[in-house]
Each structure stands twice: as structure tokens, then as C-alpha cells.
Design a protein around this motif. Structure first.
Motif, PDB file in Angstrom:
ATOM      1  N   PHE A   1       0.813  -1.214   0.000  1.00 36.93           N
ATOM      2  CA  PHE A   1       0.000   0.000   0.000  1.00 36.93           C
ATOM      3  C   PHE A   1       0.847   1.265   0.000  1.00 36.93           C
ATOM      4  O   PHE A   1       0.555   2.216  -0.712  1.00 36.93           O
TER       5      PHE A   1
ATOM      6  N   TRP B   1      -6.938  -2.249   5.679  1.00 32.66           N
ATOM      7  CA  TRP B   1      -6.916  -1.374   4.505  1.00 32.66           C
ATOM      8  C   TRP B   1      -7.539  -0.019   4.797  1.00 32.66           C
ATOM      9  O   TRP B   1      -7.066   1.010   4.310  1.00 32.66           O
ATOM     10  N   SER B   2      -8.605   0.011   5.593  1.00 32.76           N
ATOM     11  CA  SER B   2      -9.231   1.305   5.891  1.00 32.76           C
ATOM     12  C   SER B   2      -8.314   2.158   6.754  1.00 32.76           C
ATOM     13  O   SER B   2      -8.277   3.380   6.601  1.00 32.76           O
TER      14      SER B   2
ATOM     15  N   ARG C   1      -5.867   3.595   4.325  1.00 30.26           N
ATOM     16  CA  ARG C   1      -6.483   4.630   3.497  1.00 30.26           C
ATOM     17  C   ARG C   1      -6.659   5.927   4.283  1.00 30.26           C
ATOM     18  O   ARG C   1      -6.519   7.014   3.727  1.00 30.26           O
ATOM     19  N   LYS C   2      -6.951   5.825   5.578  1.00 30.75           N
ATOM     20  CA  LYS C   2      -7.089   7.025   6.410  1.00 30.75           C
ATOM     21  C   LYS C   2      -5.780   7.799   6.477  1.00 30.75           C
ATOM     22  O   LYS C   2      -5.758   9.026   6.356  1.00 30.75           O
TER      23      LYS C   2
ATOM     24  N   ARG D   1      -3.303   7.701   4.289  1.00 29.68           N
ATOM     25  CA  ARG D   1      -3.036   8.260   2.955  1.00 29.68           C
ATOM     26  C   ARG D   1      -3.895   9.493   2.724  1.00 29.68           C
ATOM     27  O   ARG D   1      -3.428  10.502   2.186  1.00 29.68           O
TER      28      ARG D   1
END
Length: 183
Positions: free
Chosen positions: A103, A128-129, A132-133, A135
Motif C-alpha cells: 500500500f 486497509w481502511s 487509506r485514512k 493516505r
């Protein structure tokens, strides 16, 4: 002599003389090098000289990916230790580590930030969440909101201006310039 002369005011004329002599020697050396290169150009304009000149450049360019990979390995090894302690088993540890590698790639600041926040993750939140937070936060920080010019100063510019003005008054402008050039 030049080094000693720069620390004492009474040696200032010697320092000036040495500066002038150094500049004259440099100009003479440059003139000699140009004259020699023009007079003996056949010794320099050949394939062997071209190979000798380009070899260090090529090796340096080829060495850069190795350094990038080594840096990535060292950074991820540093990140892996806390993940190893927090994981329940080796499979989970490798899943977290390879997910972070996949990632974040070369985004070392992002993966370090994710690792530091990983301790406080909500158990229901997926891996993954959480990535993503981090990023999304980085993207938001790197793209500040637009500020209309008619509303006055941009807060970031105002902060820089006030910080610089304070350092002008206190005489620490050199420290301010060094600190802003690092960021």
C-alpha cells in the motif's frame, strides 16, 4: 596562514593578500588547462577517454536503485519490530507487513505514521481502511485549501512572514533560513 589570518583582525591584510594570490593562481591554472587541452586535444578526444569519463556516471546511476532498495529495507525492518510484537501469529505479521509494503511502497513517512497509529486502531477497523485514512490525511496535508486573495493573507504565508519577522528582530534569520530549507 589563511585560516589563522581569518581569526585575528591584525592579520586581515595578510588574508587579503592570500586571497588575491589564490585567485591569481586559480586563473593561471585555468588558462594553462585550456591551453593544454587545445594543444593536445588528440590525447583526450578518443574512445578510451570517453569510456573512462562515462563509467563513473553510469555506475552512479546504476547504484541509485540499490540505495533506494536498501533504504526501503532498513525502514521497513524498523517498522516490522512493533508489528511483530502486536501480531498474534506469523501469518498475521506477514499480512500486515506485506500489506504496508504494497500500500505505501516508498512512502516511508506514511508507513511510519500508520505504524505509530496502529497501536490505537479500533479492532473492528480493517487493515486497509486504516491505511487509506493515513493516505487521505497525507494528501489533505500536502494540498492546502485554496484561500481567496481578497480575504487577506493565506494562513501558511502569514505564519512564515511573522516567523521571519520575529527572527529578523532577534537576529536569528540565518537559523530561520536553515530551518525552512530543510522542510
Amino acid at each position: 596562514m589563511h585560516t589563522v589570518a581569518q581569526y585575528k583582525k591584525e592579520h586581515a591584510p595578510v588574508r587579503k593578500l592570500l586571497d588575491i594570490l589564490g585567485q591569481i593562481a586559480l586563473v593561471l591554472l585555468l588558462i594553462y588547462l585550456v591551453y593544454f587541452a587545445i594543444g593536445h586535444y588528440s590525447e583526450y578526444l578518443n574512445i578510451q577517454t570517453l569510456k573512462e569519463f562515462t563509467l563513473p556516471i553510469i555506475l552512479t546511476i546504476l547504484f541509485i536503485p540499490f540505495l533506494a532498495a536498501l533504504n526501503l529495507y532498513v525502514q521497513y525492518e524498523d517498522i516490522a519490530t512493533p508489528l511483530r510484537r502486536k501480531s498474534k501469529n506469523k501469518l498475521q505479521y506477514y499480512q500486515w507487513l506485506f500489506s504496508a509494503l504494497f500500500f505505501f511502497n516508498f512512502n516511508i513517512k506514511g508507513v511510519i505514521r500508520w505504524r505509530n497509529n496502529f497501536v490505537y486502531l479500533n479492532p473492528e477497523e480493517s487493515l486497509w481502511s486504516s491505511m487509506r485514512k493515513i493516505r487521505a490525511k497525507q494528501i489533505k496535508e500536502n494540498t492546502p485549501p485554496k484561500h481567496p486573495e481578497l480575504e487577506g493573507w493565506n494562513p501558511i504565508d502569514a505564519k512564515k512572514f511573522l516567523y521571519k519577522k520575529n527572527h529578523y528582530q532577534t537576529g536569528n534569520l540565518k537559523n530561520w533560513q536553515n530551518s525552512t530549507s530543510m522542510h
